[in-house]
Design a protein around this motif. Structure first.
Motif, PDB file in Angstrom:
ATOM      1  N   LEU A  56      -1.777  -4.781   8.583  1.00  0.00           N
ATOM      2  CA  LEU A  56      -0.419  -4.269   8.745  1.00  0.00           C
ATOM      3  C   LEU A  56      -0.442  -3.140   9.763  1.00  0.00           C
ATOM      4  N   LEU A  57       0.536  -3.138  10.655  1.00  0.00           N
ATOM      5  CA  LEU A  57       0.780  -2.032  11.576  1.00  0.00           C
ATOM      6  C   LEU A  57       2.078  -1.386  11.120  1.00  0.00           C
ATOM      7  N   ILE A  58       1.984  -0.163  10.641  1.00  0.00           N
ATOM      8  CA  ILE A  58       3.121   0.539  10.053  1.00  0.00           C
ATOM      9  C   ILE A  58       3.583   1.612  11.039  1.00  0.00           C
ATOM     10  N   LYS A  59       4.832   1.502  11.511  1.00  0.00           N
ATOM     11  CA  LYS A  59       5.388   2.485  12.437  1.00  0.00           C
ATOM     12  C   LYS A  59       6.254   3.455  11.657  1.00  0.00           C
ATOM     13  N   THR A  60       5.888   4.736  11.702  1.00  0.00           N
ATOM     14  CA  THR A  60       6.578   5.745  10.918  1.00  0.00           C
ATOM     15  C   THR A  60       6.451   7.096  11.611  1.00  0.00           C
ATOM     16  N   THR A  61       6.646   8.160  10.837  1.00  0.00           N
ATOM     17  CA  THR A  61       6.518   9.518  11.368  1.00  0.00           C
ATOM     18  C   THR A  61       5.548  10.305  10.500  1.00  0.00           C
ATOM     19  N   ALA A  62       5.014  11.374  11.064  1.00  0.00           N
ATOM     20  CA  ALA A  62       4.108  12.240  10.307  1.00  0.00           C
ATOM     21  C   ALA A  62       4.802  12.789   9.072  1.00  0.00           C
ATOM     22  N   GLU A  63       6.095  13.020   9.181  1.00  0.00           N
ATOM     23  CA  GLU A  63       6.854  13.545   8.054  1.00  0.00           C
ATOM     24  C   GLU A  63       6.879  12.558   6.880  1.00  0.00           C
ATOM     25  N   ASN A  64       6.718  11.285   7.152  1.00  0.00           N
ATOM     26  CA  ASN A  64       6.748  10.258   6.107  1.00  0.00           C
ATOM     27  C   ASN A  64       5.368   9.802   5.660  1.00  0.00           C
ATOM     28  N   TYR A  65       4.311  10.395   6.204  1.00  0.00           N
ATOM     29  CA  TYR A  65       2.958   9.932   5.838  1.00  0.00           C
ATOM     30  C   TYR A  65       2.728   9.995   4.329  1.00  0.00           C
ATOM     31  N   THR A  66       3.113  11.074   3.679  1.00  0.00           N
ATOM     32  CA  THR A  66       2.875  11.227   2.241  1.00  0.00           C
ATOM     33  C   THR A  66       3.562  10.114   1.455  1.00  0.00           C
ATOM     34  N   LEU A  67       4.786   9.748   1.841  1.00  0.00           N
ATOM     35  CA  LEU A  67       5.497   8.671   1.171  1.00  0.00           C
ATOM     36  C   LEU A  67       4.801   7.334   1.414  1.00  0.00           C
ATOM     37  N   VAL A  68       4.361   7.091   2.639  1.00  0.00           N
ATOM     38  CA  VAL A  68       3.622   5.859   2.933  1.00  0.00           C
ATOM     39  C   VAL A  68       2.382   5.789   2.048  1.00  0.00           C
ATOM     40  N   GLU A  69       1.634   6.876   1.991  1.00  0.00           N
ATOM     41  CA  GLU A  69       0.418   6.889   1.171  1.00  0.00           C
ATOM     42  C   GLU A  69       0.743   6.627  -0.300  1.00  0.00           C
ATOM     43  N   GLU A  70       1.802   7.224  -0.795  1.00  0.00           N
ATOM     44  CA  GLU A  70       2.212   7.024  -2.196  1.00  0.00           C
ATOM     45  C   GLU A  70       2.504   5.550  -2.471  1.00  0.00           C
ATOM     46  N   ILE A  71       3.244   4.914  -1.587  1.00  0.00           N
ATOM     47  CA  ILE A  71       3.604   3.504  -1.765  1.00  0.00           C
ATOM     48  C   ILE A  71       2.368   2.618  -1.662  1.00  0.00           C
ATOM     49  N   VAL A  72       1.512   2.892  -0.689  1.00  0.00           N
ATOM     50  CA  VAL A  72       0.289   2.100  -0.530  1.00  0.00           C
ATOM     51  C   VAL A  72      -0.591   2.240  -1.765  1.00  0.00           C
ATOM     52  N   ARG A  73      -0.807   3.461  -2.229  1.00  0.00           N
ATOM     53  CA  ARG A  73      -1.643   3.667  -3.426  1.00  0.00           C
ATOM     54  C   ARG A  73      -1.080   2.922  -4.638  1.00  0.00           C
ATOM     55  N   ALA A  74       0.234   2.907  -4.795  1.00  0.00           N
ATOM     56  CA  ALA A  74       0.862   2.267  -5.950  1.00  0.00           C
ATOM     57  C   ALA A  74       0.785   0.743  -5.896  1.00  0.00           C
ATOM     58  N   GLN A  75       0.814   0.164  -4.683  1.00  0.00           N
ATOM     59  CA  GLN A  75       0.926  -1.293  -4.569  1.00  0.00           C
ATOM     60  C   GLN A  75      -0.320  -1.999  -4.065  1.00  0.00           C
ATOM     61  N   HIS A  76      -1.252  -1.269  -3.483  1.00  0.00           N
ATOM     62  CA  HIS A  76      -2.413  -1.916  -2.862  1.00  0.00           C
ATOM     63  C   HIS A  76      -3.398  -2.363  -3.928  1.00  0.00           C
ATOM     64  N   PRO A  77      -3.898  -3.589  -3.840  1.00  0.00           N
ATOM     65  CA  PRO A  77      -4.819  -4.084  -4.861  1.00  0.00           C
ATOM     66  C   PRO A  77      -6.257  -3.556  -4.752  1.00  0.00           C
ATOM     67  N   TYR A  78      -6.634  -2.956  -3.628  1.00  0.00           N
ATOM     68  CA  TYR A  78      -8.010  -2.464  -3.467  1.00  0.00           C
ATOM     69  C   TYR A  78      -8.186  -1.111  -4.148  1.00  0.00           C
ATOM     70  N   ASP A  79      -9.388  -0.850  -4.640  1.00  0.00           N
ATOM     71  CA  ASP A  79      -9.717   0.461  -5.217  1.00  0.00           C
ATOM     72  C   ASP A  79      -9.611   1.557  -4.161  1.00  0.00           C
ATOM     73  N   VAL A  80     -10.106   1.268  -2.958  1.00  0.00           N
ATOM     74  CA  VAL A  80     -10.082   2.230  -1.848  1.00  0.00           C
ATOM     75  C   VAL A  80      -9.494   1.518  -0.625  1.00  0.00           C
ATOM     76  N   PRO A  81      -8.169   1.498  -0.516  1.00  0.00           N
ATOM     77  CA  PRO A  81      -7.569   0.815   0.631  1.00  0.00           C
ATOM     78  C   PRO A  81      -7.780   1.590   1.929  1.00  0.00           C
ATOM     79  N   GLU A  82      -7.936   0.849   2.996  1.00  0.00           N
ATOM     80  CA  GLU A  82      -7.946   1.472   4.314  1.00  0.00           C
ATOM     81  C   GLU A  82      -6.548   2.006   4.574  1.00  0.00           C
ATOM     82  N   LEU A  83      -6.472   3.254   4.982  1.00  0.00           N
ATOM     83  CA  LEU A  83      -5.197   3.844   5.381  1.00  0.00           C
ATOM     84  C   LEU A  83      -5.532   4.856   6.467  1.00  0.00           C
TER      85      LEU A  83
END
Length: 109
Positions: A56-83
């Motif tokens: 996935l190529l995710i286009k966003t802003t630095a201001e939204n990084y924390t929200l992106v990380e929160e969503i990825v952590r909640a939905q990603h099936p890997y124990d340690v997802p690449e982010l």
């Protein structure tokens, strides 16, 4: 506004599209490209592994990084997802303006 390109990989198309939709619906990203499968070779827990993954190529802003990380952590099936977040240092001004507008929080939503 500081634009970012964030990279992650998912194990299958269904989980990749589910995550992409969640990022867009919550305005964490303006656009998410779900790419064709790739083969990843990596070391995990002392062993060399190989897996087919959907980037996935995710286009966003630095201001939204924390929200992106929160969503990825909640939905990603890997124990340690690449982010991995990369700064976008240059871009078409109209595109970067659109990116900023689409990732703003809106009261009516």
């Amino acid at each position: 506004m500081k634009p970012l390109l964030i990279l992650t990989n998912l194990p299958d198309v269904a989980s990749a599209e589910k995550l992409a939709h969640a990022l867009i619906e919550r305005r964490a990203a303006a656009c998410v490209n779900v790419l064709a499968a790739c083969r990843s070779i990596y070391r995990w827990q002392g062993a060399v592994e190989a897996a087919d993954e959907i980037p996935l190529l995710i286009k966003t802003t630095a201001e939204n990084y924390t929200l992106v990380e929160e969503i990825v952590r909640a939905q990603h099936p890997y124990d340690v997802p690449e982010l991995i977040a990369l700064p976008i240092t240059h871009g078409l001004p109209a595109y970067l303006g659109w990116l900023a507008t689409e990732t703003e929080k809106h009261d009516q939503e």
